[in-house]
Design an enzyme around this catalytic site. Structure first.
Site, PDB file in Angstrom:
ATOM      1  N   ASP A  60       0.830  -1.269  -0.009  1.00 21.44           N
ATOM      2  CA  ASP A  60      -0.215  -0.057   0.021  1.00 21.44           C
ATOM      3  C   ASP A  60       0.850   1.315   0.114  1.00 21.44           C
ATOM      4  O   ASP A  60       2.154   1.198   0.021  1.00 21.44           O
ATOM      5  CB  ASP A  60      -0.995  -0.002   1.309  1.00 21.44           C
ATOM      6  CG  ASP A  60      -0.432   0.034   2.606  1.00 21.44           C
ATOM      7  OD1 ASP A  60       0.943   0.207   2.520  1.00 21.44           O
ATOM      8  OD2 ASP A  60      -0.997   0.166   3.464  1.00 21.44           O
ATOM      9  N   SER A  61       0.173   2.483  -0.092  1.00 18.91           N
ATOM     10  CA  SER A  61       0.970   3.670  -0.297  1.00 18.91           C
ATOM     11  C   SER A  61       1.502   4.184   1.121  1.00 18.91           C
ATOM     12  O   SER A  61       2.369   4.964   1.099  1.00 18.91           O
ATOM     13  CB  SER A  61       0.240   4.518  -0.983  1.00 18.91           C
ATOM     14  OG  SER A  61      -0.634   4.936  -0.180  1.00 18.91           O
ATOM     15  N   GLY A  62       1.221   3.683   2.127  1.00 16.79           N
ATOM     16  CA  GLY A  62       1.316   4.447   3.440  1.00 16.79           C
ATOM     17  C   GLY A  62       0.323   5.432   3.934  1.00 16.79           C
ATOM     18  O   GLY A  62       0.232   5.716   4.979  1.00 16.79           O
ATOM     19  N   GLY A  63      -0.590   5.677   2.747  1.00 12.76           N
ATOM     20  CA  GLY A  63      -1.522   6.842   3.024  1.00 12.76           C
ATOM     21  C   GLY A  63      -2.366   6.622   4.172  1.00 12.76           C
ATOM     22  O   GLY A  63      -2.739   6.987   4.945  1.00 12.76           O
ATOM     23  N   PHE A  64      -2.922   5.279   3.955  1.00 14.38           N
ATOM     24  CA  PHE A  64      -4.054   5.018   5.118  1.00 14.38           C
ATOM     25  C   PHE A  64      -3.568   4.966   6.461  1.00 14.38           C
ATOM     26  O   PHE A  64      -4.035   5.595   7.269  1.00 14.38           O
ATOM     27  CB  PHE A  64      -4.616   3.403   4.539  1.00 14.38           C
ATOM     28  CG  PHE A  64      -5.929   3.305   5.482  1.00 14.38           C
ATOM     29  CD1 PHE A  64      -7.113   3.741   5.557  1.00 14.38           C
ATOM     30  CD2 PHE A  64      -5.721   2.294   6.513  1.00 14.38           C
ATOM     31  CE1 PHE A  64      -8.100   3.408   5.869  1.00 14.38           C
ATOM     32  CE2 PHE A  64      -6.727   2.058   7.222  1.00 14.38           C
ATOM     33  CZ  PHE A  64      -7.938   2.355   6.920  1.00 14.38           C
ATOM     34  N   ASP A 114      -2.593   8.294  -1.731  1.00 16.71           N
ATOM     35  CA  ASP A 114      -3.821   9.051  -1.644  1.00 16.71           C
ATOM     36  C   ASP A 114      -4.052   9.720  -0.446  1.00 16.71           C
ATOM     37  O   ASP A 114      -3.473   9.266   0.547  1.00 16.71           O
ATOM     38  CB  ASP A 114      -5.001   8.112  -2.267  1.00 16.71           C
ATOM     39  CG  ASP A 114      -4.981   6.965  -1.261  1.00 16.71           C
ATOM     40  OD1 ASP A 114      -3.994   6.426  -0.806  1.00 16.71           O
ATOM     41  OD2 ASP A 114      -6.133   6.192  -1.101  1.00 16.71           O
ATOM     42  N   GLY A 229     -10.862   4.275   0.461  1.00 14.61           N
ATOM     43  CA  GLY A 229     -11.734   5.299   1.406  1.00 14.61           C
ATOM     44  C   GLY A 229     -13.076   4.314   2.027  1.00 14.61           C
ATOM     45  O   GLY A 229     -13.829   5.166   2.228  1.00 14.61           O
ATOM     46  N   ASP A 279      -8.161  -7.063   0.128  1.00 19.91           N
ATOM     47  CA  ASP A 279      -7.186  -7.462   0.949  1.00 19.91           C
ATOM     48  C   ASP A 279      -8.071  -7.227   2.476  1.00 19.91           C
ATOM     49  O   ASP A 279      -8.800  -6.268   2.433  1.00 19.91           O
ATOM     50  CB  ASP A 279      -5.948  -6.670   1.132  1.00 19.91           C
ATOM     51  CG  ASP A 279      -6.382  -5.082   1.475  1.00 19.91           C
ATOM     52  OD1 ASP A 279      -6.828  -4.384   0.675  1.00 19.91           O
ATOM     53  OD2 ASP A 279      -6.110  -4.719   2.670  1.00 19.91           O
ATOM     54  N   CYS A 317     -14.190 -28.133   6.863  1.00 22.47           N
ATOM     55  CA  CYS A 317     -12.802 -27.458   6.409  1.00 22.47           C
ATOM     56  C   CYS A 317     -11.863 -28.776   6.467  1.00 22.47           C
ATOM     57  O   CYS A 317     -11.823 -29.460   7.346  1.00 22.47           O
ATOM     58  CB  CYS A 317     -12.511 -26.473   7.451  1.00 22.47           C
ATOM     59  SG  CYS A 317     -10.891 -25.907   7.084  1.00 22.47           S
ATOM     60  N   CYS A 319      -8.618 -27.915   6.100  1.00 27.03           N
ATOM     61  CA  CYS A 319      -7.358 -27.439   6.732  1.00 27.03           C
ATOM     62  C   CYS A 319      -6.818 -28.309   7.721  1.00 27.03           C
ATOM     63  O   CYS A 319      -7.349 -29.135   8.234  1.00 27.03           O
ATOM     64  CB  CYS A 319      -7.275 -26.076   7.081  1.00 27.03           C
ATOM     65  SG  CYS A 319      -7.807 -25.890   8.918  1.00 27.03           S
ATOM     66  N   CYS A 322      -8.398 -28.146  11.253  1.00 24.39           N
ATOM     67  CA  CYS A 322      -9.627 -28.913  11.394  1.00 24.39           C
ATOM     68  C   CYS A 322      -9.530 -30.453  11.355  1.00 24.39           C
ATOM     69  O   CYS A 322     -10.162 -31.058  11.721  1.00 24.39           O
ATOM     70  CB  CYS A 322     -10.545 -28.154  10.433  1.00 24.39           C
ATOM     71  SG  CYS A 322     -11.011 -26.651  10.670  1.00 24.39           S
ATOM     72  N   HIS A 348      -6.351 -21.770  10.185  1.00 22.46           N
ATOM     73  CA  HIS A 348      -7.834 -22.161   9.870  1.00 22.46           C
ATOM     74  C   HIS A 348      -8.345 -20.806   9.184  1.00 22.46           C
ATOM     75  O   HIS A 348      -8.969 -21.074   8.123  1.00 22.46           O
ATOM     76  CB  HIS A 348      -8.422 -22.559  10.881  1.00 22.46           C
ATOM     77  CG  HIS A 348      -9.938 -22.374  10.541  1.00 22.46           C
ATOM     78  ND1 HIS A 348     -10.583 -23.377   9.891  1.00 22.46           N
ATOM     79  CD2 HIS A 348     -11.150 -21.694  10.906  1.00 22.46           C
ATOM     80  CE1 HIS A 348     -11.912 -23.189   9.832  1.00 22.46           C
ATOM     81  NE2 HIS A 348     -12.001 -21.999  10.319  1.00 22.46           N
TER      82      HIS A 348
HETATM   83 ZN    ZN Z   1     -10.106 -25.222   9.029  1.00 25.93          ZN
END
Ligand code: ZN
Length: 382
Positions: A60-64, A114, A229, A279, A317, A319, A322, A348
């Site tokens: 990211d730009s660092g702006g946020f 931004d 934004g 994201d 799930c 994973c 789980c 998870h």
């Molecule tokens: Zn899982």
């Protein structure tokens, strides 16, 4: 994109991220700029070489982050002066400085600097802020075009990981995009490859200003566009309305990135509207607080009701968490404040999010469009 704030997705080693199928992750310029510093990362072969991550990265730009430092910042046309949250030292971010930092970090996709308009804001404030973002986008593009060949993975002597990084991570990401039937978003894998700089649409919650911001950003011409934004405290219906209205004005043949969302249901909904990239810190941050997303809804693993629950966290799930551990064990680890609790919970939640996106991509390939669904997928990963 899972969020790897300071060059790590908290608690999860890179080989495990690869195994989970993470093809791109996000790094935060503000945090990396303050610690360990852009020069250190650059000398280590950029973020790819430094964190030994061959797949794609977006910064990211660092702006946020800078705009979140309410008490500690001062904004003018030139840029933003702010104080580090670490030691109070004074720093300055401008479109040029942000580009310089992001070129030094060397991610595949970088973002224009931004101004993230606060919520609520009146129309005049939203307009002033949107216009500043448009001017800053043009300055970001100009600086980037003049300096884009100063990349750590092309110009410095770097370790083997970063040499591989220049080829493999781009290949992984382009293959992914190609298989989704889209134009390539990242830099070309050919000689002379550079980063891709994306523009950001602002305009607060005003739909006319959003349209104008989209038009002005497109006029500058970027290989991808983000909607910024949002998720700044507005009601969820408003977020959706702004996303839908803004998407109409963004080119369909370029990646459209919605920044900072959302829950599993929301990311499926936004993908259905035409968003290509998102994201969010939610899966990882919530995991560290014992909040888990499952096909049966949200679970707060700290609750006493799970103390003797021998069932798996999410029966649907696949994973490794789980498949192996009981809710009772996960609850115990959390209650005992064990490091492993954060690790397993994060694995998870990331799996659940990635499965949700697998399902979305699968539906797109089948030409079904996407439907919001209450849970993740129990389908095996491709
Ligand atoms: Zn899982």
């Amino acid at each position: 994109m899972p969020v790897g704030t300071v060059g790590t997705v908290k608690g999860i080693p890179q080989d495990l991220l690869e195994e989970l199928g993470v093809n791109i992750l996000l790094g935060n310029t503000y945090h990396l700029y303050l610690r360990p510093g852009v020069e250190t990362v650059r000398e280590m072969g950029g973020l790819h070489g430094f964190m030994s991550w061959d797949r794609a990265i977006l910064t990211d730009s660092g702006g946020f982050q800078v705009f979140s430092l309410n008490e500690l910042r001062k904004v003018n046309e030139e840029g933003v002066t702010f104080r580090s949250h670490l030691d109070g030292s004074a720093h300055f971010f401008s479109p040029e400085n942000s580009m310089k930092a992001q070129i030094g970090l060397g991610a595949d996709i970088i973002m224009a600097f931004d101004e993230c308009t606060e919520f609520p804001a009146d129309r005049e404030r939203m307009r002033t802020s949107m216009e500043r973002t448009a001017r800053w986008a043009a300055r970001s593009k100009k600086y980037f075009d003049e300096h884009k060949h100063g990349l750590p993975w092309r110009t410095t002597h770097a370790g083997p990981a970063s040499v591989r990084a220049g080829k493999l991570q781009l290949a992984a990401h382009t293959a992914e995009l190609r298989s989704a039937g889209r134009t390539r978003a990242t830099a070309s894998t050919q000689e002379g490859a550079t980063q891709s700089l994306f523009g950001i649409v602002q305009g607060g919650m005003d739909l006319d200003l959003r349209r104008e911001s989209a038009e002005r950003t497109i006029e500058i011409d970027f290989p991808g566009y983000a909607i910024g934004g949002l998720s700044v405290g507005e009601p969820r219906e408003v977020t959706r309305e702004v996303v839908e209205a803004t998407l109409e004005h963004l080119p369909k043949d370029k990646p459209r990135y919605l920044m900072g969302v959302g829950t599993p249901q929301e990311i499926a909904t936004y993908a259905g509207l035409g968003v290509d990239m998102m994201d969010c810190v939610l899966p990882t941050r919530a995991a560290r607080h014992g909040l888990l997303f499952t096909s049966e809804g949200k679970i707060s693993i700290k609750q006493a009701r799970y103390a003797k629950d021998s069932g798996s966290l999410d029966p649907a799930c696949a994973c490794r968490v789980c498949q192996r551990y009981s809710r009772a064990y996960l609850r115990h680890l959390y209650a005992a404040n064990e490091v492993l609790a954060q690790v397993l919970n994060t694995i998870h939640n990331l799996s659940f999010y990635l499965d949700t996106m697998h399902t979305v991509r699968h539906s797109i390939r089948l030409g079904e469009g996407t439907r919001p669904h209450s849970g993740g997928s129990s389908q095996p990963k491709p």
